[in-house]
Design a protein around this motif. Sequence first.
Motif, PDB file in Angstrom:
ATOM      1  N   LEU A  20       0.630  -1.237  -0.053  1.00 54.37           N
ATOM      2  CA  LEU A  20      -0.061  -0.062  -0.118  1.00 54.37           C
ATOM      3  C   LEU A  20       1.045   1.233   0.475  1.00 54.37           C
ATOM      4  CD1 LEU A  20      -2.592  -0.962   2.534  1.00 54.37           C
ATOM      5  CD2 LEU A  20      -2.871  -1.396  -0.253  1.00 54.37           C
ATOM      6  N   PRO A  22       2.364   4.400  -1.003  1.00 56.37           N
ATOM      7  CA  PRO A  22       2.612   5.604  -1.857  1.00 56.37           C
ATOM      8  C   PRO A  22       4.742   5.235  -3.270  1.00 56.37           C
ATOM      9  CG  PRO A  22       2.835   6.483  -0.320  1.00 56.37           C
ATOM     10  CD  PRO A  22       3.019   5.330  -0.172  1.00 56.37           C
ATOM     11  N   GLY A  23       3.784   5.324  -4.710  1.00 62.89           N
ATOM     12  CA  GLY A  23       4.704   5.120  -5.097  1.00 62.89           C
ATOM     13  C   GLY A  23       5.973   4.386  -4.633  1.00 62.89           C
ATOM     14  N   GLY A  41       3.304   8.542   4.321  1.00 60.77           N
ATOM     15  CA  GLY A  41       1.977   8.454   3.252  1.00 60.77           C
ATOM     16  C   GLY A  41       0.620   8.192   3.716  1.00 60.77           C
ATOM     17  N   ARG A  46      -5.736   5.386   2.991  1.00 62.29           N
ATOM     18  CA  ARG A  46      -5.122   4.597   3.273  1.00 62.29           C
ATOM     19  C   ARG A  46      -4.557   4.034   4.472  1.00 62.29           C
ATOM     20  NH1 ARG A  46      -0.661   6.799   0.556  1.00 62.29           N
ATOM     21  NH2 ARG A  46      -1.329   6.346  -1.356  1.00 62.29           N
TER      22      ARG A  46
END
Length: 90
Positions: A20, A22-23, A41, A46
Amino acid sequence: MSGPRADAELSAVLDVIRGLLPGPVSPWGPERADDPLADLGFDSLRTVRLLVEVETALDVELPQDRVTADTFRTARTLAEAVHETRHAHG
């Protein structure tokens, strides 16, 4: 929290978190289990997704009183909540 079962739970929680993030994911494993999820993040949306994914992946349902900001502070605190929930109900 210690022992093979707790280690497996932490590893599973780390796998879900890694999926999960990000990026692009830099090396991220047990040595980062105490990093704040917010710093990675994890916002409120999320975090809700993390709850659903962890409950599905680990076949556990966290009681409502465990769904708190403290539980979702780090991968380790989340894994401890999973471990305690399983121990209390199994």
